[in-house]
Structures are given as C-alpha cells and as structure tokens.
Design a protein around this motif. Structure first.
Motif, mmCIF file in Angstrom:
data_model
loop_
_atom_site.group_PDB
_atom_site.id
_atom_site.type_symbol
_atom_site.label_atom_id
_atom_site.label_comp_id
_atom_site.label_asym_id
_atom_site.label_seq_id
_atom_site.Cartn_x
_atom_site.Cartn_y
_atom_site.Cartn_z
ATOM 1 N N ASP A 63 17.507 -13.551 -16.630
ATOM 2 C CA ASP A 63 16.405 -13.851 -15.722
ATOM 3 C C ASP A 63 15.485 -12.660 -15.507
ATOM 4 O O ASP A 63 14.460 -12.776 -14.835
ATOM 5 N N LEU A 64 15.841 -11.506 -16.073
ATOM 6 C CA LEU A 64 15.041 -10.297 -15.875
ATOM 7 C C LEU A 64 13.744 -10.376 -16.677
ATOM 8 O O LEU A 64 13.738 -10.842 -17.814
ATOM 9 N N ASN A 65 12.677 -9.914 -16.061
ATOM 10 C CA ASN A 65 11.361 -9.955 -16.686
ATOM 11 C C ASN A 65 10.726 -8.568 -16.576
ATOM 12 O O ASN A 65 10.449 -8.092 -15.473
ATOM 13 N N SER A 66 10.496 -7.939 -17.724
ATOM 14 C CA SER A 66 9.938 -6.591 -17.727
ATOM 15 C C SER A 66 8.519 -6.564 -17.176
ATOM 16 O O SER A 66 8.099 -5.569 -16.576
ATOM 17 N N ILE A 67 7.764 -7.645 -17.377
ATOM 18 C CA ILE A 67 6.402 -7.718 -16.843
ATOM 19 C C ILE A 67 6.434 -7.687 -15.320
ATOM 20 O O ILE A 67 5.582 -7.062 -14.679
ATOM 21 N N TYR A 68 7.444 -8.333 -14.737
ATOM 22 C CA TYR A 68 7.581 -8.323 -13.284
ATOM 23 C C TYR A 68 7.826 -6.908 -12.774
ATOM 24 O O TYR A 68 7.306 -6.513 -11.726
ATOM 25 N N GLU A 69 8.642 -6.147 -13.518
ATOM 26 C CA GLU A 69 8.912 -4.762 -13.127
ATOM 27 C C GLU A 69 7.620 -3.937 -13.150
ATOM 28 O O GLU A 69 7.420 -3.070 -12.301
ATOM 29 N N LEU A 70 6.765 -4.209 -14.116
ATOM 30 C CA LEU A 70 5.476 -3.518 -14.161
ATOM 31 C C LEU A 70 4.656 -3.830 -12.918
ATOM 32 O O LEU A 70 3.993 -2.965 -12.355
ATOM 33 N N GLN A 71 4.717 -5.086 -12.487
ATOM 34 C CA GLN A 71 3.933 -5.505 -11.333
ATOM 35 C C GLN A 71 4.420 -4.868 -10.043
ATOM 36 O O GLN A 71 3.611 -4.506 -9.188
ATOM 37 N N VAL A 72 5.728 -4.708 -9.888
ATOM 38 C CA VAL A 72 6.260 -4.192 -8.627
ATOM 39 C C VAL A 72 6.287 -2.664 -8.590
ATOM 40 O O VAL A 72 6.628 -2.076 -7.563
ATOM 41 N N ILE A 73 5.939 -2.002 -9.693
ATOM 42 C CA ILE A 73 5.910 -0.543 -9.717
ATOM 43 C C ILE A 73 4.499 -0.026 -9.978
ATOM 44 O O ILE A 73 3.960 0.767 -9.204
ATOM 45 N N VAL A 74 3.895 -0.478 -11.048
ATOM 46 C CA VAL A 74 2.588 0.052 -11.452
ATOM 47 C C VAL A 74 1.486 -0.398 -10.497
ATOM 48 O O VAL A 74 0.653 0.427 -10.075
ATOM 49 N N LEU A 75 1.461 -1.675 -10.146
ATOM 50 C CA LEU A 75 0.403 -2.170 -9.264
ATOM 51 C C LEU A 75 0.445 -1.528 -7.875
ATOM 52 O O LEU A 75 -0.596 -1.090 -7.372
ATOM 53 N N PRO A 76 1.613 -1.450 -7.219
ATOM 54 C CA PRO A 76 1.641 -0.747 -5.922
ATOM 55 C C PRO A 76 1.241 0.718 -6.030
ATOM 56 O O PRO A 76 0.642 1.266 -5.101
ATOM 57 N N PHE A 77 1.560 1.359 -7.153
ATOM 58 C CA PHE A 77 1.194 2.758 -7.360
ATOM 59 C C PHE A 77 -0.321 2.928 -7.298
ATOM 60 O O PHE A 77 -0.840 3.745 -6.528
ATOM 61 N N PHE A 78 -1.035 2.159 -8.097
ATOM 62 C CA PHE A 78 -2.495 2.288 -8.125
ATOM 63 C C PHE A 78 -3.134 1.710 -6.864
ATOM 64 O O PHE A 78 -4.190 2.179 -6.426
#
Length: 206
Positions: A63-78
């Motif tokens: 059920d893991l989604n690497s795109i989701y991890e990008l969203q919860v790390i990269v987007l909050p960062f910027f």
C-alpha cells in the motif's frame, strides 16, 4: 561536492549559531546541498516505511506510495519556505528566499541521519526495546525544530520572542495558503463543470 555535502551541514548540526551565521554572512551555504538533504530525507522516509523492522513497522508494503511520500515531505518544505518568506517580508526580516530554503534544508539533517539509523536499529531490537526507536525519532524532530528556530532567528536577525511568533505565524500562513489553493481548485472545478454542462446542453439541442 562530497565535502560540501558533509562539512558545512555537520558543522551547522553541532554549532548552529555560528553555522547559520556563516551560511548567511560568509556564503558557506549551498542551495544544492540543502536540496540534496531534502532528497535524502525523502529517500530515508521511503526506506524507513518499507524496510523498518516488524516490531515498529505497521505499514502494509503493497500500500506504500512513493509519490505520497514526496507530497508529505517536499510540498510542506517549500510551503514553509514560501510562507516564511512572505511573512518575514512584512516583518522586516533580513532573510532572502534562497537563504530560507538553505536554512530549512540544513535543519533537516538530524531527521536524515536518525531515520537511516532507525532502519538499522528497528531490525535488531525487540518489542521491549522499541522505546529506543521512538525516543530517537522524537529526538530527531526536536533537534530539527531547534535548528530551524536558530536558523530562522539568525537569517532574519530576530529576537527569540519574535522568532517564536514568526514560526507560529508561518504555520498559520501555511494553513491559509492551503485553504486558498483548495478553494481555487474547487472553484476551477465548478467552472469547468459549468462550462461542460452548457456545452453538453447546447450539443443536445443542435
């Protein structure tokens, strides 16, 4: 490049006051290094969710989604960087957007190190020892917040109180930005639906 990726970030990690001062006024910070740390954090988080020991890992691998991890790390960062820059521009902050990105990126280093470390630890600990895993994770978050606080204070040349207020207001501004973005896409979706409904109605009548 390898020296840049290790020397200044680790110096900031252990000597944050002087490190962030050098980052701003001695031009020792590198934007690509900050973004590299962000990339490493994303990789570390993905690997931790997939390969952490079963004692502390409650994720279902399929059920893991690497795109989701990008969203919860990269987007909050910027989002943090944009919100902080927008706010401090109005509050006489001396930090440029590039410096805010570098400060935030360098502050992420404890999360990177301890998440890679937790991958190894989680595979050798028992259930009774899992408290050490969570303690390390909590320590990394506190360390990150401490570095971000010092970095914000140094880059903008704020007092302690003003830095605290600014960071809290930055979180508030982030919420406003998210609300406005969601509102914009909601209105856009309604407009597109309205136009399509008119087009469909005209098509049926002709």
């Amino acid at each position: 490049m390898l020296r840049e990726m290790t020397k200044t970030p680790f110096y900031v990690l252990l000597h944050p006051f002087q490190g962030f001062w050098d980052l701003k006024y001695e031009n020792k910070g590198k934007l690509r290094v900050a973004l590299g740390i962000l990339l490493l954090l994303t990789i570390a988080t993905i690997l931790l969710r997939q390969y952490a020991g079963f004692v502390v890992n409650f994720n279902y691998p399929y059920d893991l989604n690497s795109i989701y991890e990008l969203q919860v790390i990269v987007l909050p960062f910027f989002l943090w960087c944009v919100a902080n820059w927008s706010l401090t521009t109005l509050m006489d902050g001396e930090g440029k957007f590039r410096e805010i990105v570098m400060t935030t990126g360098y502050a992420l280093l404890p999360l990177v190190l301890m998440r890679f470390g937790n991958i190894l630890i989680s595979n050798v600990i028992t259930l009774r020892e899992s408290a050490f895993y969570y303690m390390i994770d909590s320590l990394s978050v506190l360390w990150f917040v401490w570095l971000l606080f010092i970095g914000t204070m140094t880059v903008h040349q704020y007092t302690v109180l003003k830095t605290l207020v600014t960071m809290l207001l930055t979180l508030f501004v982030m919420g406003i930005i998210i609300f406005l973005v969601l509102l914009f896409f909601s209105l856009l979706q309604q407009m597109i639906g309205f136009v399509l409904s008119i087009y469909t109605e005209i098509s049926f009548r002709t």
